[in-house]
Structures are given as C-alpha cells and as structure tokens.
Design an enzyme around this catalytic site. Structure first.
Site, PDB file in Angstrom:
ATOM      1  CD  GLU A  85     -76.839  33.383  40.616  1.00 16.46           C
ATOM      2  OE1 GLU A  85     -75.774  34.004  40.583  1.00 16.46           O
ATOM      3  OE2 GLU A  85     -77.001  32.391  41.353  1.00 16.46           O
ATOM      4  CG  LEU A 113     -65.940  29.243  44.149  1.00 17.69           C
ATOM      5  CD1 LEU A 113     -66.034  29.080  45.652  1.00 17.69           C
ATOM      6  CD2 LEU A 113     -66.632  30.525  43.701  1.00 17.69           C
ATOM      7  CG  ASN A 138     -68.277  33.381  36.131  1.00 18.72           C
ATOM      8  OD1 ASN A 138     -68.596  32.361  36.755  1.00 18.72           O
ATOM      9  ND2 ASN A 138     -67.928  34.498  36.739  1.00 18.72           N
ATOM     10  CG  HIS A 162     -69.736  38.008  39.834  1.00 18.33           C
ATOM     11  ND1 HIS A 162     -68.723  37.343  40.498  1.00 18.33           N
ATOM     12  CD2 HIS A 162     -69.956  39.145  40.533  1.00 18.33           C
ATOM     13  CE1 HIS A 162     -68.350  38.051  41.544  1.00 18.33           C
ATOM     14  NE2 HIS A 162     -69.077  39.147  41.591  1.00 18.33           N
ATOM     15  N   GLY A 180     -74.210  23.739  43.486  1.00 18.13           N
ATOM     16  CA  GLY A 180     -74.598  23.369  42.124  1.00 18.13           C
ATOM     17  C   GLY A 180     -76.069  23.549  41.823  1.00 18.13           C
ATOM     18  CB  SER A 181     -78.871  25.434  43.349  1.00 19.13           C
ATOM     19  OG  SER A 181     -78.402  26.748  43.387  1.00 19.13           O
ATOM     20  CG  ASN A 182     -77.093  29.118  39.308  1.00 22.62           C
ATOM     21  OD1 ASN A 182     -77.943  29.689  38.641  1.00 22.62           O
ATOM     22  ND2 ASN A 182     -76.622  29.594  40.445  1.00 22.62           N
ATOM     23  CG  ASP A 187     -65.558  38.195  38.763  1.00 19.75           C
ATOM     24  OD1 ASP A 187     -65.990  37.126  38.288  1.00 19.75           O
ATOM     25  OD2 ASP A 187     -65.288  38.338  39.968  1.00 19.75           O
TER      26      ASP A 187
HETATM   27  C1  GAR Z   1     -74.110  31.636  42.548  1.00 20.35           C
HETATM   28  O1  GAR Z   1     -74.844  32.632  43.195  1.00 20.35           O
HETATM   29  C2  GAR Z   1     -73.104  32.251  41.614  1.00 20.35           C
HETATM   30  O2  GAR Z   1     -73.505  33.467  41.072  1.00 20.35           O
HETATM   31  C3  GAR Z   1     -71.925  32.458  42.552  1.00 20.35           C
HETATM   32  O3  GAR Z   1     -71.901  31.315  43.362  1.00 20.35           O
HETATM   33  C4  GAR Z   1     -73.252  30.859  43.554  1.00 20.35           C
HETATM   34  C5  GAR Z   1     -73.264  29.357  43.309  1.00 20.35           C
HETATM   35  O4  GAR Z   1     -74.493  28.807  43.715  1.00 20.35           O
HETATM   36  N1  GAR Z   1     -70.713  32.602  41.806  1.00 20.35           N
HETATM   37  C6  GAR Z   1     -69.702  33.368  42.206  1.00 20.35           C
HETATM   38  O5  GAR Z   1     -69.716  33.972  43.258  1.00 20.35           O
HETATM   39  C7  GAR Z   1     -68.517  33.438  41.241  1.00 20.35           C
HETATM   40  N2  GAR Z   1     -67.597  34.458  41.621  1.00 20.35           N
HETATM   41  P1  GAR Z   1     -74.879  27.317  43.262  1.00 20.35           P
HETATM   42  O6  GAR Z   1     -73.664  26.419  43.548  1.00 20.35           O
HETATM   43  O7  GAR Z   1     -76.027  26.947  44.143  1.00 20.35           O
HETATM   44  O8  GAR Z   1     -75.228  27.360  41.817  1.00 20.35           O
END
Ligand code: GAR
Length: 187
Positions: free
Chosen positions: A174, A85, A102, A104, A12-14, A145
C-alpha cells in the site's frame, strides 16, 4: 493546485504516507483529513503533519449535508478513503463521480464487502489457505468494494504467515503504490 482530502477511521499510516509523498509537491496538497472516529490515530498524525482535521458522527454523515458541505467547500480533485470503514452515502457519491477512491487489502472481488476490513480480511485469507493476496485500489460506488478497479498488485502468502505478518506485507504494498496511483490520477 490539485487538492486531495482523506477519510480515515484508524491508525492512518496510509494517510501519513500519502501526505508525506506530496509534502514537497508544489502542485498537490492534502488539504483536509476527515474521520468518523474521535480516537483514531490518524488525528494525531494530522496534527503532527499540520494538516487540518475534522471528526464527524453518523448523524452528520448519513442524515445531514454537513459532510457534503465540508467536502464541497474544499473543492477536492480526489477524495481518498484510506482505511475508512463506513459506507459512503449516495448523496456524496453522486456529487463526486469518479473522484472517490478506496484502497482495500485484498485482491477484489475476493474478500470484499461489509465487515471485510483490516485484520478480518487477512485472517480469512490465511484460514482459506490462499497462496496469494494483494491490494486493490478502486473507485467507490454505492456498494462496498464493488467500484471499478484502478490498480491491483499481489504478494505471496506463505504457510508461515499470520494475519499480522500478512498485514505487514500488505501495508508495504500500500505504501509503495497508493501515493503513486493517486499521483497518476491527478495528472
Ligand atoms: C489498510 O490496510 C487498508 O487497506 C484497510 O485498512 C488498513 C488501514 O491502515 N482498509 C480496509 O480494510 C477497507 N475495507 P492504516 O489506517 O494504517 O492506513
């Protein structure tokens, strides 16, 4: 007041980055974080950020209207998938046209689809000796996607990159762009 809700399955850093970006914005609020994973780091972050969170299971997501009802009760302007996911069910997508986006961690259409997430994407990019990768922000449709692309940006992949160092580069992109793209979609 514009409302955002975030779906996340992992760290969940994003999600945190987005919440922090809008923290002092009087016109925008992250009103809820939802996760399919009771152990997801995003839930700790939500607590720390004082954002309500809800965990749901497969039954609720795919075989009931529980999650749809929760979303509708929030009346969100945008639904953000930030490292979420599970495939989004059609009944939710149909109810929120052009409101689900989303992120990606590759330059779609390359390295997208089922099973293509996080480290698996970076591993394959490196195995295939790609010289560049990047991020894609796109609308969500019923196929993994494949929704309309809103934004992409690239980074170089060097011969010394590992899946971990590439993941760091991608995360930096991101963090820099996702909140801004969200903000521009809310205007
Ligand atoms: C992110 O890099 C995102 O782009 C990817 O998961 C990571 C989550 O990081 N998403 C996918 O691969 C979707 N198919 P986070 O939990 O630290 O935000």
């Amino acid at each position: 007041m514009k409302k955002i809700i975030i779906f996340a399955s992992g760290s969940g850093s994003n999600a945190e980055r987005i919440a922090t970006f809008f923290k002092d914005d009087k016109n925008t609020q992250v009103s809820l974080i939802l996760s399919n994973n009771p152990k997801a780091g995003v839930l700790e972050r939500a607590k720390r950020l004082q954002i309500p969170s809800i965990v749901f299971d497969r039954q609720a997501f795919y075989h009931s209207e529980i999650v749809l009802d929760i979303i509708q009760s929030q009346n969100p302007d945008l639904i953000i998938l930030a490292g979420f996911l599970w495939k989004f069910p059609e009944n939710i997508i149909k109810n929120f046209p052009n409101k689900i986006i989303n992120i990606h961690p590759s330059l779609l259409p390359k390295y997208g689809g089922k099973g293509m997430y996080g480290g698996f994407v970076h591993q394959l990019v490196i195995e295939n000796k790609e010289t560049e990768s990047g991020i894609t922000i796109h609308y969500v449709n019923e196929n993994y996607d494949e929704g309309t692309i809103i934004f992409q940006t690239k980074t170089e992949v060097s011969v010394n990159d590992t899946p971990e160092t590439l993941a760091e580069k991608i995360h930096r992109l991101e963090y820099e762009h996702f909140p801004k793209v969200i903000s521009s979609l809310l205007k």
